[in-house]
Design a protein around this motif. Structure first.
Motif, PDB file in Angstrom:
ATOM      1  N   GLU A 273     -30.051  26.842 -28.080  1.00 26.56           N
ATOM      2  CA  GLU A 273     -30.499  25.456 -27.899  1.00 26.56           C
ATOM      3  C   GLU A 273     -31.375  25.024 -29.081  1.00 26.56           C
ATOM      4  OE1 GLU A 273     -30.479  22.904 -25.463  1.00 26.56           O
ATOM      5  OE2 GLU A 273     -28.909  23.894 -24.302  1.00 26.56           O
ATOM      6  N   VAL A 274     -32.294  25.892 -29.482  1.00 28.73           N
ATOM      7  CA  VAL A 274     -33.181  25.578 -30.611  1.00 28.73           C
ATOM      8  C   VAL A 274     -32.356  25.373 -31.876  1.00 28.73           C
ATOM      9  CG1 VAL A 274     -34.975  26.520 -32.133  1.00 28.73           C
ATOM     10  CG2 VAL A 274     -35.215  26.696 -29.642  1.00 28.73           C
ATOM     11  N   LEU A 275     -31.413  26.287 -32.125  1.00 33.98           N
ATOM     12  CA  LEU A 275     -30.556  26.154 -33.310  1.00 33.98           C
ATOM     13  C   LEU A 275     -29.728  24.874 -33.251  1.00 33.98           C
ATOM     14  CD1 LEU A 275     -29.281  29.835 -33.675  1.00 33.98           C
ATOM     15  CD2 LEU A 275     -30.856  28.619 -35.193  1.00 33.98           C
ATOM     16  N   ALA A 276     -29.178  24.586 -32.088  1.00 32.53           N
ATOM     17  CA  ALA A 276     -28.352  23.385 -31.940  1.00 32.53           C
ATOM     18  C   ALA A 276     -29.177  22.126 -32.177  1.00 32.53           C
ATOM     19  CB  ALA A 276     -27.704  23.352 -30.556  1.00 32.53           C
ATOM     20  N   GLU A 277     -30.396  22.096 -31.641  1.00 30.90           N
ATOM     21  CA  GLU A 277     -31.258  20.928 -31.839  1.00 30.90           C
ATOM     22  C   GLU A 277     -31.628  20.760 -33.305  1.00 30.90           C
ATOM     23  OE1 GLU A 277     -34.534  21.184 -29.099  1.00 30.90           O
ATOM     24  OE2 GLU A 277     -33.205  20.861 -27.379  1.00 30.90           O
ATOM     25  N   LYS A 278     -31.838  21.867 -34.005  1.00 29.77           N
ATOM     26  CA  LYS A 278     -32.149  21.784 -35.435  1.00 29.77           C
ATOM     27  C   LYS A 278     -30.953  21.265 -36.232  1.00 29.77           C
ATOM     28  CE  LYS A 278     -35.868  25.119 -35.653  1.00 29.77           C
ATOM     29  NZ  LYS A 278     -36.412  26.327 -36.257  1.00 29.77           N
ATOM     30  N   CYS A 279     -29.753  21.623 -35.790  1.00 24.63           N
ATOM     31  CA  CYS A 279     -28.545  21.183 -36.504  1.00 24.63           C
ATOM     32  C   CYS A 279     -28.121  19.771 -36.127  1.00 24.63           C
ATOM     33  CB  CYS A 279     -27.392  22.139 -36.206  1.00 24.63           C
ATOM     34  SG  CYS A 279     -27.584  23.766 -36.948  1.00 24.63           S
ATOM     35  N   TYR A 280     -28.253  19.415 -34.850  1.00 22.31           N
ATOM     36  CA  TYR A 280     -27.696  18.153 -34.363  1.00 22.31           C
ATOM     37  C   TYR A 280     -28.723  17.153 -33.853  1.00 22.31           C
ATOM     38  CZ  TYR A 280     -23.318  20.702 -34.635  1.00 22.31           C
ATOM     39  OH  TYR A 280     -22.255  21.436 -35.076  1.00 22.31           O
ATOM     40  N   GLY A 281     -29.975  17.540 -33.777  1.00 24.76           N
ATOM     41  CA  GLY A 281     -31.011  16.616 -33.311  1.00 24.76           C
ATOM     42  C   GLY A 281     -30.708  16.072 -31.927  1.00 24.76           C
ATOM     43  N   ASP A 282     -30.788  14.743 -31.817  1.00 23.74           N
ATOM     44  CA  ASP A 282     -30.585  14.082 -30.524  1.00 23.74           C
ATOM     45  C   ASP A 282     -29.134  14.111 -30.046  1.00 23.74           C
ATOM     46  OD1 ASP A 282     -33.271  13.454 -30.451  1.00 23.74           O
ATOM     47  OD2 ASP A 282     -32.996  11.457 -31.319  1.00 23.74           O
ATOM     48  N   GLU A 283     -28.220  14.558 -30.875  1.00 32.82           N
ATOM     49  CA  GLU A 283     -26.802  14.567 -30.521  1.00 32.82           C
ATOM     50  C   GLU A 283     -26.352  15.877 -29.879  1.00 32.82           C
ATOM     51  OE1 GLU A 283     -24.480  13.578 -33.932  1.00 32.82           O
ATOM     52  OE2 GLU A 283     -25.578  11.735 -34.302  1.00 32.82           O
ATOM     53  N   VAL A 284     -27.289  16.773 -29.562  1.00 34.82           N
ATOM     54  CA  VAL A 284     -26.937  18.096 -29.045  1.00 34.82           C
ATOM     55  C   VAL A 284     -26.047  17.994 -27.811  1.00 34.82           C
ATOM     56  CG1 VAL A 284     -27.843  20.191 -27.957  1.00 34.82           C
ATOM     57  CG2 VAL A 284     -28.951  19.253 -29.962  1.00 34.82           C
ATOM     58  N   GLU A 285     -26.470  17.228 -26.828  1.00 35.75           N
ATOM     59  CA  GLU A 285     -25.703  17.158 -25.574  1.00 35.75           C
ATOM     60  C   GLU A 285     -24.303  16.606 -25.828  1.00 35.75           C
ATOM     61  OE1 GLU A 285     -24.840  18.180 -21.919  1.00 35.75           O
ATOM     62  OE2 GLU A 285     -26.765  18.609 -22.848  1.00 35.75           O
ATOM     63  N   MET A 286     -24.191  15.595 -26.678  1.00 36.50           N
ATOM     64  CA  MET A 286     -22.885  15.033 -27.005  1.00 36.50           C
ATOM     65  C   MET A 286     -22.004  16.085 -27.688  1.00 36.50           C
ATOM     66  SD  MET A 286     -21.893  11.796 -29.428  1.00 36.50           S
ATOM     67  CE  MET A 286     -22.363  12.656 -30.918  1.00 36.50           C
TER      68      MET A 286
END
Length: 88
Positions: A42-55
């Motif tokens: 989740e942390v890695l995904a948020e760093k890569c995609y920011g607010d678009e993680v869930e999408m």
């Protein structure tokens, strides 16, 4: 009686049978590892995609459903194997 070779059961079905019957401390230990890994992803995904993680997660599930299902089954099998190995 539980049969690990019962082909009518999915890895998910077998996983939950083991979770319900194995040593509680071993199950907790393995589930904590799974959640730690999920949190790191989740942390890695948020760093890569920011607010678009869930999408992006929903897109991956939709566009790669077979791969996601295979990875999910692998995770159930791997976690189940870790519990069984330590439970003996």
């Amino acid at each position: 009686m539980w049969d690990p070779f019962d082909e009518q059961k999915t890895p998910k079905d077998k996983f939950f049978e083991i979770v319900y019957h194995a040593n509680k401390n071993l199950v907790i230990e393995e589930l904590e590892k799974v959640f730690e890994r999920m949190a790191a992803l989740e942390v890695l995904a948020e760093k890569c995609y920011g607010d678009e993680v869930e999408m992006k997660i929903q897109e991956a599930i939709f566009n790669n459903s077979d791969e996601v299902k295979a990875a999910e089954d692998d995770l159930y099998i791997h976690t189940m194997a870790n519990i069984l190995t330590k439970n003996e």
